[in-house]
Motif scaffolding. Structure first.
Motif, PDB file in Angstrom:
ATOM      1  N   TRP A 185      26.962  53.153  31.656  1.00 50.85           N
ATOM      2  CA  TRP A 185      28.314  53.190  32.179  1.00 50.85           C
ATOM      3  C   TRP A 185      28.838  54.614  32.063  1.00 50.85           C
ATOM      4  CZ3 TRP A 185      30.546  50.804  35.723  1.00 50.85           C
ATOM      5  CH2 TRP A 185      31.914  50.958  35.947  1.00 50.85           C
ATOM      6  N   ARG A 186      29.874  54.924  32.823  1.00 54.20           N
ATOM      7  CA  ARG A 186      30.459  56.259  32.865  1.00 54.20           C
ATOM      8  C   ARG A 186      30.784  56.780  31.462  1.00 54.20           C
ATOM      9  NH1 ARG A 186      35.079  55.091  36.429  1.00 54.20           N
ATOM     10  NH2 ARG A 186      33.472  54.608  37.948  1.00 54.20           N
ATOM     11  N   ASN A 187      31.498  55.960  30.696  1.00 50.48           N
ATOM     12  CA  ASN A 187      31.871  56.351  29.322  1.00 50.48           C
ATOM     13  C   ASN A 187      31.909  55.097  28.457  1.00 50.48           C
ATOM     14  OD1 ASN A 187      34.319  55.091  29.927  1.00 50.48           O
ATOM     15  ND2 ASN A 187      35.337  57.014  30.465  1.00 50.48           N
ATOM     16  N   GLU A 188      32.505  55.219  27.286  1.00 48.62           N
ATOM     17  CA  GLU A 188      32.475  54.095  26.340  1.00 48.62           C
ATOM     18  C   GLU A 188      33.410  52.949  26.737  1.00 48.62           C
ATOM     19  OE1 GLU A 188      30.578  54.025  23.581  1.00 48.62           O
ATOM     20  OE2 GLU A 188      29.962  56.126  23.332  1.00 48.62           O
ATOM     21  N   THR A 189      34.314  53.217  27.689  1.00 49.57           N
ATOM     22  CA  THR A 189      35.288  52.189  28.079  1.00 49.57           C
ATOM     23  C   THR A 189      34.712  51.309  29.185  1.00 49.57           C
ATOM     24  OG1 THR A 189      36.899  53.960  27.766  1.00 49.57           O
ATOM     25  CG2 THR A 189      37.734  51.859  28.621  1.00 49.57           C
ATOM     26  N   ILE A 190      34.304  50.109  28.811  1.00 47.63           N
ATOM     27  CA  ILE A 190      33.731  49.191  29.800  1.00 47.63           C
ATOM     28  C   ILE A 190      34.871  48.423  30.472  1.00 47.63           C
ATOM     29  CG2 ILE A 190      32.068  47.305  30.167  1.00 47.63           C
ATOM     30  CD1 ILE A 190      30.834  49.844  28.939  1.00 47.63           C
TER      31      ILE A 190
END
Ligand SMILES: *[C@@H]1O[C@H](CO)[C@@H](O)[C@H](O)[C@H]1NC(C)=O
Length: 328
Positions: A67-72
């Protein structure tokens, strides 16, 4: 004129051969049903079965996701958690953009330039999953696939991918041992398949996506593989939709733009399209041939004959031949 005609036909044949050769893998892909390497339903114990799966586990217990970053996003966190919750004994690796780039820069620096220059972020997401499978081994699962049961039975194969529609394999759920020859071939092929096909959907599909993976796979299995090198195929019923399937699908793909719609339509109607293409080409050829014959234009076209008479061709012929060509 006779000789010109023969040259013309040979030229056509060579051209046709060349085209066929370059699309051979794509054509064979259309007729691939994956049965030769399919994982059979009876190879997999039922989710509630008491029959303990005794086969040795080859694939390491790692789940990879990107995913792009840690925020799913919320729409996928349920799917993500469904995999994490039932695999507490597995290592979980989330490949964010930053972590992916660092990993490529450290472990595969020769690929970094290609990786950084991919025009669409999804291409990096495609590429990184092949690299981490080739490197660490484990199971890659797309964010929109949730887990319906434990994946343990799938650890018994040295590598697996899943069959997709209309043909070939997909890259949304895959498993592999580290350094598996198939995934090594995949990461080695990424650079040469990195082309711009003008239509974004085709560029993505054929440079890094499922079509790229399917073509490499067809080439990989063409001459057969050793048992350790085998790539098994997860069939649709074992993949999704049935109570005993391994995954559940959480709709959320970003692949619903117009390109994709058109390509999906073409994929579903490829027989019709192929037949019409061949009929159209034959018609054009016949019409063109007739027109040329009835008119005063010479056939094959004079410029074409000249093309072959000039250059090195004449010097190899006998003297009398040579004299004839001088008149042209
Ligand atoms: C992750 O990306 C989203 C959207 O691109 C952004 O809204 C969010 O703040 C980012 N999270 C972190 C932890 O950087």
């Amino acid at each position: 004129m006779r000789r010109g005609m023969i040259i013309f036909l040979v030229f056509n044949l060579v051209l046709l051969g060349f085209i066929l050769n370059s699309v051979f893998t794509l054509i064979t892909l259309l007729f691939e049903d994956c049965t030769a390497d399919a994982i059979r339903p009876y190879d997999i114990p039922a989710p509630s079965s008491d029959l303990i799966d005794q086969r040795p586990k080859l694939i390491p217990k790692i789940i990879h996701q990107t995913w792009r970053n840690e925020t799913i996003p919320e729409k996928w966190s349920e799917a993500q958690q469904s995999c994490i919750k039932i695999h507490t004994d597995y290592e979980y690796k989330l490949w964010t953009d930053q972590r992916s780039r660092e990993f490529i820069a450290t472990e595969y620096p020769w690929f970094l330039e290609t990786f950084d220059n991919y025009p669409y972020p999804i291409m990096r997401a495609d590429a990184i999953r092949y690299f981490v499978l080739a490197h660490f081994g484990g199971i890659y699962v797309d964010m929109d696939d949730g887990c319906n049961r434990r994946l343990d039975p799938l650890l018994s194969y040295s590598a697996w991918v899943r069959k997709t529609k209309p043909t070939g394999i997909s890259n949304d759920a895959m498993g592999s041992t580290p350094q598996h020859p198939f995934f090594l071939q995949v990461i080695e092929s990424l650079q040469s398949y990195n082309r711009n096909w003008r239509v974004p959907y085709i560029t993505v599909m054929y440079s890094t996506g499922p079509l790229f993976l399917s073509v490499i796979w067809k080439e990989y299995i063409r001459w057969g593989t050793s048992e350790e090198g085998r790539v098994r195929i997860l069939m649709p019923d074992e993949y999704i939709k049935k109570p005993w399937s391994f995954f559940t699908y959480h709709k959320g793909s970003s692949w619903h733009n117009e390109d994709a719609q058109a390509i999906f339509w073409m994929g579903q109607h490829w027989i019709l399209l192929t037949v019409s293409g061949v009929v159209l080409a034959a018609l054009l050829y016949i019409v063109g041939f007739t027109v040329v014959r009835k008119s005063h234009i010479s056939f094959p076209p004079q410029f074409f004959v000249n093309l072959f008479r000039r250059g090195g061709y004449t010097s190899l012929k006998k003297k009398d031949d040579e004299e004839k060509t001088v008149e042209v």
